[in-house]
Write a protein that holds these residues in place. Structure first.
Motif, PDB file in Angstrom:
ATOM      1  N   LEU A 110      46.452  31.966  38.978  1.00  0.00           N
ATOM      2  CA  LEU A 110      45.986  32.827  37.897  1.00  0.00           C
ATOM      3  C   LEU A 110      45.198  34.022  38.427  1.00  0.00           C
ATOM      4  CD1 LEU A 110      44.945  30.114  35.297  1.00  0.00           C
ATOM      5  CD2 LEU A 110      46.780  31.784  35.024  1.00  0.00           C
ATOM      6  N   VAL A 111      44.350  33.777  39.411  1.00  0.00           N
ATOM      7  CA  VAL A 111      43.544  34.852  39.994  1.00  0.00           C
ATOM      8  C   VAL A 111      44.447  35.852  40.716  1.00  0.00           C
ATOM      9  CG1 VAL A 111      41.809  35.354  41.756  1.00  0.00           C
ATOM     10  CG2 VAL A 111      41.435  33.502  40.136  1.00  0.00           C
ATOM     11  N   LYS A 112      45.494  35.365  41.369  1.00  0.00           N
ATOM     12  CA  LYS A 112      46.403  36.240  42.119  1.00  0.00           C
ATOM     13  C   LYS A 112      47.240  37.123  41.190  1.00  0.00           C
ATOM     14  CE  LYS A 112      50.169  36.084  45.495  1.00  0.00           C
ATOM     15  NZ  LYS A 112      50.996  35.182  46.313  1.00  0.00           N
ATOM     16  N   TYR A 113      47.847  36.512  40.147  1.00  0.00           N
ATOM     17  CA  TYR A 113      48.770  37.250  39.295  1.00  0.00           C
ATOM     18  C   TYR A 113      48.106  37.885  38.069  1.00  0.00           C
ATOM     19  CZ  TYR A 113      52.407  35.324  42.205  1.00  0.00           C
ATOM     20  OH  TYR A 113      53.185  35.009  43.285  1.00  0.00           O
ATOM     21  N   TYR A 114      46.978  37.376  37.648  1.00  0.00           N
ATOM     22  CA  TYR A 114      46.247  37.927  36.497  1.00  0.00           C
ATOM     23  C   TYR A 114      44.768  37.998  36.850  1.00  0.00           C
ATOM     24  CZ  TYR A 114      50.615  36.718  34.239  1.00  0.00           C
ATOM     25  OH  TYR A 114      51.944  36.617  33.929  1.00  0.00           O
ATOM     26  N   PRO A 115      44.383  38.923  37.733  1.00  0.00           N
ATOM     27  CA  PRO A 115      42.998  38.959  38.218  1.00  0.00           C
ATOM     28  C   PRO A 115      41.964  39.316  37.155  1.00  0.00           C
ATOM     29  CG  PRO A 115      44.239  40.845  39.033  1.00  0.00           C
ATOM     30  CD  PRO A 115      45.217  39.950  38.342  1.00  0.00           C
ATOM     31  N   ASN A 116      42.396  39.886  36.051  1.00  0.00           N
ATOM     32  CA  ASN A 116      41.427  40.283  35.021  1.00  0.00           C
ATOM     33  C   ASN A 116      41.293  39.260  33.888  1.00  0.00           C
ATOM     34  OD1 ASN A 116      44.047  40.932  34.403  1.00  0.00           O
ATOM     35  ND2 ASN A 116      43.577  42.863  33.413  1.00  0.00           N
ATOM     36  N   ILE A 117      41.814  38.052  34.066  1.00  0.00           N
ATOM     37  CA  ILE A 117      41.589  36.987  33.072  1.00  0.00           C
ATOM     38  C   ILE A 117      40.134  36.553  33.170  1.00  0.00           C
ATOM     39  CG2 ILE A 117      42.075  34.580  32.471  1.00  0.00           C
ATOM     40  CD1 ILE A 117      44.909  34.948  33.154  1.00  0.00           C
ATOM     41  N   PRO A 118      39.437  36.507  32.044  1.00  0.00           N
ATOM     42  CA  PRO A 118      38.043  36.032  32.083  1.00  0.00           C
ATOM     43  C   PRO A 118      37.955  34.575  32.560  1.00  0.00           C
ATOM     44  CG  PRO A 118      38.549  37.063  29.970  1.00  0.00           C
ATOM     45  CD  PRO A 118      39.838  36.942  30.720  1.00  0.00           C
ATOM     46  N   ASP A 119      36.879  34.279  33.254  1.00  0.00           N
ATOM     47  CA  ASP A 119      36.686  32.920  33.779  1.00  0.00           C
ATOM     48  C   ASP A 119      36.705  31.874  32.671  1.00  0.00           C
ATOM     49  OD1 ASP A 119      36.526  34.101  36.233  1.00  0.00           O
ATOM     50  OD2 ASP A 119      34.395  33.687  36.536  1.00  0.00           O
ATOM     51  N   GLN A 120      36.154  32.218  31.520  1.00  0.00           N
ATOM     52  CA  GLN A 120      36.100  31.256  30.418  1.00  0.00           C
ATOM     53  C   GLN A 120      37.499  30.880  29.941  1.00  0.00           C
ATOM     54  OE1 GLN A 120      33.358  29.577  29.293  1.00  0.00           O
ATOM     55  NE2 GLN A 120      34.906  28.378  28.247  1.00  0.00           N
ATOM     56  N   ASP A 121      38.423  31.855  29.932  1.00  0.00           N
ATOM     57  CA  ASP A 121      39.798  31.557  29.529  1.00  0.00           C
ATOM     58  C   ASP A 121      40.478  30.631  30.542  1.00  0.00           C
ATOM     59  OD1 ASP A 121      39.481  33.062  27.280  1.00  0.00           O
ATOM     60  OD2 ASP A 121      40.612  34.791  27.997  1.00  0.00           O
ATOM     61  N   ILE A 122      40.187  30.823  31.819  1.00  0.00           N
ATOM     62  CA  ILE A 122      40.740  29.929  32.843  1.00  0.00           C
ATOM     63  C   ILE A 122      40.159  28.528  32.665  1.00  0.00           C
ATOM     64  CG2 ILE A 122      40.892  29.465  35.321  1.00  0.00           C
ATOM     65  CD1 ILE A 122      40.827  32.502  35.777  1.00  0.00           C
ATOM     66  N   CYS A 123      38.864  28.462  32.386  1.00  0.00           N
ATOM     67  CA  CYS A 123      38.220  27.152  32.145  1.00  0.00           C
ATOM     68  C   CYS A 123      38.888  26.422  30.988  1.00  0.00           C
ATOM     69  CB  CYS A 123      36.739  27.331  31.834  1.00  0.00           C
ATOM     70  SG  CYS A 123      35.736  27.834  33.221  1.00  0.00           S
ATOM     71  N   ASP A 124      39.120  27.134  29.891  1.00  0.00           N
ATOM     72  CA  ASP A 124      39.727  26.520  28.715  1.00  0.00           C
ATOM     73  C   ASP A 124      41.185  26.141  28.956  1.00  0.00           C
ATOM     74  OD1 ASP A 124      37.320  26.909  27.421  1.00  0.00           O
ATOM     75  OD2 ASP A 124      37.968  28.737  26.383  1.00  0.00           O
ATOM     76  N   LEU A 125      41.896  26.975  29.694  1.00  0.00           N
ATOM     77  CA  LEU A 125      43.321  26.749  29.930  1.00  0.00           C
ATOM     78  C   LEU A 125      43.567  25.563  30.859  1.00  0.00           C
ATOM     79  CD1 LEU A 125      46.175  27.948  29.421  1.00  0.00           C
ATOM     80  CD2 LEU A 125      45.865  29.251  31.512  1.00  0.00           C
ATOM     81  N   ILE A 126      42.823  25.494  31.933  1.00  0.00           N
ATOM     82  CA  ILE A 126      43.073  24.474  32.950  1.00  0.00           C
ATOM     83  C   ILE A 126      42.124  23.283  32.840  1.00  0.00           C
ATOM     84  CG2 ILE A 126      43.121  24.062  35.445  1.00  0.00           C
ATOM     85  CD1 ILE A 126      44.084  26.881  35.788  1.00  0.00           C
ATOM     86  N   GLY A 127      40.944  23.516  32.280  1.00  0.00           N
ATOM     87  CA  GLY A 127      39.963  22.437  32.187  1.00  0.00           C
ATOM     88  C   GLY A 127      39.156  22.320  33.458  1.00  0.00           C
ATOM     89  N   THR A 128      38.632  23.425  33.923  1.00  0.00           N
ATOM     90  CA  THR A 128      37.856  23.442  35.150  1.00  0.00           C
ATOM     91  C   THR A 128      36.491  24.071  34.882  1.00  0.00           C
ATOM     92  OG1 THR A 128      37.937  24.091  37.474  1.00  0.00           O
ATOM     93  CG2 THR A 128      38.781  25.684  35.898  1.00  0.00           C
TER      94      THR A 128
END
Length: 171
Positions: free
Chosen positions: A108-126
């Motif tokens: 996600l960081v490589k292909y979509y570097p501007n995704i907010p961290d909170q969205d990654i947390c919600d999407l993956i559960g991290t």
């Protein structure tokens, strides 16, 4: 629909202590009418004891009497703060897939570097700490991380990922 605690035991108590119809009991307890009939005939578990829905504040005597008088009436669960339907909690990730989370974060960081961290947390559960450590290349296992799609890893669905990406493009 909210069903009573211990539905079969509740159905057994209603069979033994009321004159409600089998269909009324089945609908209230979330059981099939044949299950209720077999409980009444004693075909199911003979060691089961009835569970009183009045003592447990699931029904009132007035509600039972109302439905006994009208066989077409449906039993209504007593309103209680203890029997509210709960919203789904954070999704559970099996232990076998937890090791794949850093790979998905890296992708996600490589292909979509501007995704907010909170969205990654919600999407993956991290956690945000894990995301930050991967972004800063300080993760304890960074040398072994291979960016892989979270959909391929089974950490989220394609629709969930598309929703996050679409939300990103709208902003």
């Amino acid at each position: 629909m909210i069903t009573p605690l211990m539905p079969k035991a509740t159905a057994l108590w209603l069979i033994e202590n009321t004159v409600l119809t089998f269909s009324q009991i089945a609908e209230f307890c979330g059981l099939h009418i044949l299950e209720v009939e077999s409980l009444a005939n004693g075909d199911m578990d003979s060691k089961m004891t009835g569970f009183d829905p009045i003592i447990s504040s699931q029904l009132t005597i007035d509600e039972i009497r109302r439905c006994e008088a009208d066989p077409a009436a449906k039993l209504q669960m007593k309103e209680s703060e203890y029997f509210e339907e709960k919203s789904p909690s954070k999704k559970y990730t099996p232990k076998a897939k937890r090791q794949d989370k850093p790979d998905a974060i890296a992708w996600l960081v490589k292909y979509y570097p501007n995704i907010p961290d909170q969205d990654i947390c919600d999407l993956i559960g991290t956690t945000k700490i894990t995301i930050k450590s991967i972004k800063n290349k300080t993760h304890k296992n960074y040398s072994n991380i291979k960016p892989r799609s979270p959909v391929v890893l089974g950490l989220c669905s394609e629709a969930e990922l598309d929703f996050v990406i679409a939300k990103l493009t709208r902003e």
